[in-house]
Design a protein around this motif. Structure first.
Motif, short mmCIF file in Angstrom:
data_model
loop_
_atom_site.label_atom_id
_atom_site.label_comp_id
_atom_site.label_asym_id
_atom_site.label_seq_id
_atom_site.Cartn_x
_atom_site.Cartn_y
_atom_site.Cartn_z
N MET A 17 -93.79 -20.37 -61.46
CA MET A 17 -94.51 -19.11 -61.56
C MET A 17 -95.02 -18.69 -60.19
SD MET A 17 -96.79 -19.44 -65.03
CE MET A 17 -97.55 -20.97 -64.49
N LYS A 18 -94.86 -17.41 -59.89
CA LYS A 18 -95.36 -16.87 -58.64
C LYS A 18 -96.86 -16.60 -58.79
CE LYS A 18 -92.47 -13.45 -58.44
NZ LYS A 18 -91.77 -12.25 -57.93
N VAL A 19 -97.65 -17.07 -57.82
CA VAL A 19 -99.11 -17.02 -57.92
C VAL A 19 -99.70 -16.21 -56.77
CG1 VAL A 19 -101.23 -18.37 -57.92
CG2 VAL A 19 -99.19 -19.24 -59.08
N TYR A 20 -100.70 -15.41 -57.11
CA TYR A 20 -101.48 -14.69 -56.10
C TYR A 20 -102.96 -15.08 -56.30
CZ TYR A 20 -103.06 -10.80 -53.15
OH TYR A 20 -103.61 -10.04 -52.15
N ILE A 21 -103.68 -15.30 -55.20
CA ILE A 21 -105.08 -15.73 -55.27
C ILE A 21 -105.98 -14.63 -54.71
CG2 ILE A 21 -106.77 -17.47 -54.60
CD1 ILE A 21 -104.42 -19.39 -54.12
N LEU A 22 -107.04 -14.31 -55.44
CA LEU A 22 -108.05 -13.34 -54.99
C LEU A 22 -109.40 -14.04 -54.97
CD1 LEU A 22 -108.87 -10.49 -54.20
CD2 LEU A 22 -108.87 -9.86 -56.62
N GLU A 23 -109.87 -14.39 -53.79
CA GLU A 23 -111.11 -15.17 -53.64
C GLU A 23 -111.66 -14.95 -52.23
OE1 GLU A 23 -114.20 -17.03 -53.76
OE2 GLU A 23 -113.09 -17.60 -55.57
N ASP A 24 -112.96 -14.65 -52.11
CA ASP A 24 -113.52 -14.35 -50.79
C ASP A 24 -114.38 -15.47 -50.20
OD1 ASP A 24 -116.25 -12.09 -51.83
OD2 ASP A 24 -115.71 -14.12 -52.43
N GLU A 25 -114.52 -16.59 -50.89
CA GLU A 25 -115.21 -17.74 -50.30
C GLU A 25 -114.15 -18.66 -49.72
OE1 GLU A 25 -118.69 -19.32 -52.47
OE2 GLU A 25 -118.10 -17.95 -54.07
N SER A 26 -114.16 -18.81 -48.38
CA SER A 26 -113.05 -19.44 -47.68
C SER A 26 -112.79 -20.88 -48.12
CB SER A 26 -113.29 -19.40 -46.18
OG SER A 26 -114.49 -20.05 -45.84
N HIS A 27 -113.86 -21.67 -48.34
CA HIS A 27 -113.64 -23.06 -48.72
C HIS A 27 -113.05 -23.18 -50.12
CE1 HIS A 27 -117.57 -22.14 -50.47
NE2 HIS A 27 -117.47 -23.22 -51.22
N ILE A 28 -113.45 -22.28 -51.02
CA ILE A 28 -112.88 -22.28 -52.37
C ILE A 28 -111.43 -21.80 -52.32
CG2 ILE A 28 -113.05 -21.29 -54.69
CD1 ILE A 28 -116.05 -21.18 -54.32
N LEU A 29 -111.17 -20.78 -51.52
CA LEU A 29 -109.80 -20.28 -51.36
C LEU A 29 -108.86 -21.39 -50.88
CD1 LEU A 29 -107.65 -18.07 -51.19
CD2 LEU A 29 -108.55 -17.49 -48.92
N GLN A 30 -109.28 -22.13 -49.87
CA GLN A 30 -108.43 -23.20 -49.35
C GLN A 30 -108.21 -24.30 -50.39
OE1 GLN A 30 -106.71 -23.08 -46.53
NE2 GLN A 30 -107.57 -21.01 -46.32
N TYR A 31 -109.23 -24.57 -51.19
CA TYR A 31 -109.09 -25.59 -52.23
C TYR A 31 -108.10 -25.15 -53.30
CZ TYR A 31 -110.37 -28.94 -55.86
OH TYR A 31 -110.34 -29.92 -56.82
N ILE A 32 -108.18 -23.87 -53.70
CA ILE A 32 -107.26 -23.36 -54.71
C ILE A 32 -105.83 -23.37 -54.16
CG2 ILE A 32 -106.61 -21.34 -56.09
CD1 ILE A 32 -109.57 -20.56 -56.13
N ILE A 33 -105.66 -23.00 -52.89
CA ILE A 33 -104.33 -23.04 -52.28
C ILE A 33 -103.76 -24.45 -52.33
CG2 ILE A 33 -103.09 -22.85 -50.08
CD1 ILE A 33 -104.87 -20.45 -49.41
N SER A 34 -104.59 -25.46 -52.05
CA SER A 34 -104.11 -26.84 -52.08
C SER A 34 -103.69 -27.25 -53.49
CB SER A 34 -105.19 -27.79 -51.55
OG SER A 34 -106.29 -27.89 -52.45
N LEU A 35 -104.44 -26.77 -54.51
CA LEU A 35 -104.07 -27.08 -55.90
C LEU A 35 -102.74 -26.42 -56.28
CD1 LEU A 35 -107.52 -26.75 -57.74
CD2 LEU A 35 -106.33 -28.86 -57.08
N VAL A 36 -102.57 -25.19 -55.83
CA VAL A 36 -101.32 -24.48 -56.11
C VAL A 36 -100.14 -25.19 -55.44
CG1 VAL A 36 -100.04 -22.34 -55.69
CG2 VAL A 36 -102.41 -22.25 -56.49
N ASP A 37 -100.33 -25.59 -54.18
CA ASP A 37 -99.27 -26.27 -53.44
C ASP A 37 -98.87 -27.60 -54.09
OD1 ASP A 37 -100.42 -25.26 -50.12
OD2 ASP A 37 -99.12 -24.25 -51.60
N ASP A 38 -99.82 -28.25 -54.75
CA ASP A 38 -99.55 -29.56 -55.36
C ASP A 38 -98.93 -29.45 -56.76
OD1 ASP A 38 -102.52 -31.18 -53.98
OD2 ASP A 38 -100.52 -30.87 -53.15
N ASN A 39 -98.92 -28.23 -57.31
CA ASN A 39 -98.42 -28.06 -58.68
C ASN A 39 -96.95 -27.63 -58.67
OD1 ASN A 39 -97.89 -26.76 -61.35
ND2 ASN A 39 -100.03 -27.33 -61.69
#
Length: 245
Positions: A1-23
């Motif tokens: 699935m193609k994923v887009y992230i909308l988040e303005d807190e940088s540390h949370i954004l980076q954490y979500i990106i890492s979860l997406v990359d690992d899935n």
């Protein structure tokens, strides 16, 4: 699935990106820290799934999803634990509370993956969620969690809120104060407009207790407190006063 992230807190954004990359089921096609940028990118990127915060620096993401006609699924990742959740269930596949739990995230993604067809965020449902979230029939009370106690406060008794270093102080009509370990942003949408007005990055005021506005950019509240008004909010505040008083 193609994923887009909308988040303005940088540390949370980076954490979500890492979860997406690992899935293995997910492919990151884009991300944004603002609604304005996401509004431009989403029609072209056409993701299958959006992972989104609710309240961002430049607005409420529910309004964005009610405007964009596209086939997608949405998982809200939010700090809100009251008022908004019922509304989110109307238009979202799921919601996850911050701090984000890895197992809960994986379960939500698995729920998406198991669907054999994309499901469409129905405009009518999302609009209903938006109306529920922004409607004037807000709860008349709010639960404020301090270190030792949860206090149930009448919203109309809040004079103003100010934030400092990750904490928010509520100043009440009876001259008492309640310190909450959450940032002011998390209360911005819980306290209804036009009763409450964000006049400054660190201040949210109850306009019923507004006594004076000084043209040098300061507000005087009925309890004598002097509150700054940011340069970019001054014209908006004057228009707000003209429209509501």
């Amino acid at each position: 699935m193609k994923v887009y992230i909308l988040e303005d807190e940088s540390h949370i954004l980076q954490y979500i990106i890492s979860l997406v990359d690992d899935n293995p089921h997910l492919e990151l096609v884009g991300y944004s820290t603002s609604i304005a940028k996401a509004k431009l990118e989403l029609p072209n990127l056409q993701p299958d799934l959006i992972l989104s915060d609710i309240q961002l620096e430049d607005g409420n993401s529910l309004s964005l999803f009610s405007e964009i006609p596209t086939d997608l699924q949405i998982i809200f990742i939010t700090a809100y634990d009251q008022f908004a959740l019922q509304a989110l269930n109307l238009g979202a596949l799921a919601y996850l509370l911050k701090p984000l739990d890895t197992d809960a995230f994986t379960a939500a993604i698995e729920k998406c993956h198991q669907k054999t067809e994309k499901f469409k965020v129905q405009k009518q449902q999302t609009q209903l969620a938006l109306q529920h979230f922004a409607a004037p029939q807000f709860s008349k009370k709010i639960a404020l969690r301090s270190t030792d106690v949860i206090e149930i406060v009448n919203i109309e008794d809040i004079l103003y809120c100010n934030s400092d270093k990750g904490y928010t102080t509520f100043h009440l009509a009876d001259k008492s104060k309640i310190l909450v370990s959450k940032v002011l942003k998390e209360f911005d949408s819980l306290l209804p407009s036009p009763l409450f007005f964000r006049c400054h990055q660190s201040y949210l005021i109850n306009t019923n207790f507004l006594k004076k506005y000084y043209k040098d950019g300061q507000i005087e509240m009925c309890n004598g407190a002097i509150i700054p008004v940011s340069q970019r909010k001054r014209a908006e505040l004057i228009a707000h006063i003209d429209a509501n008083f």
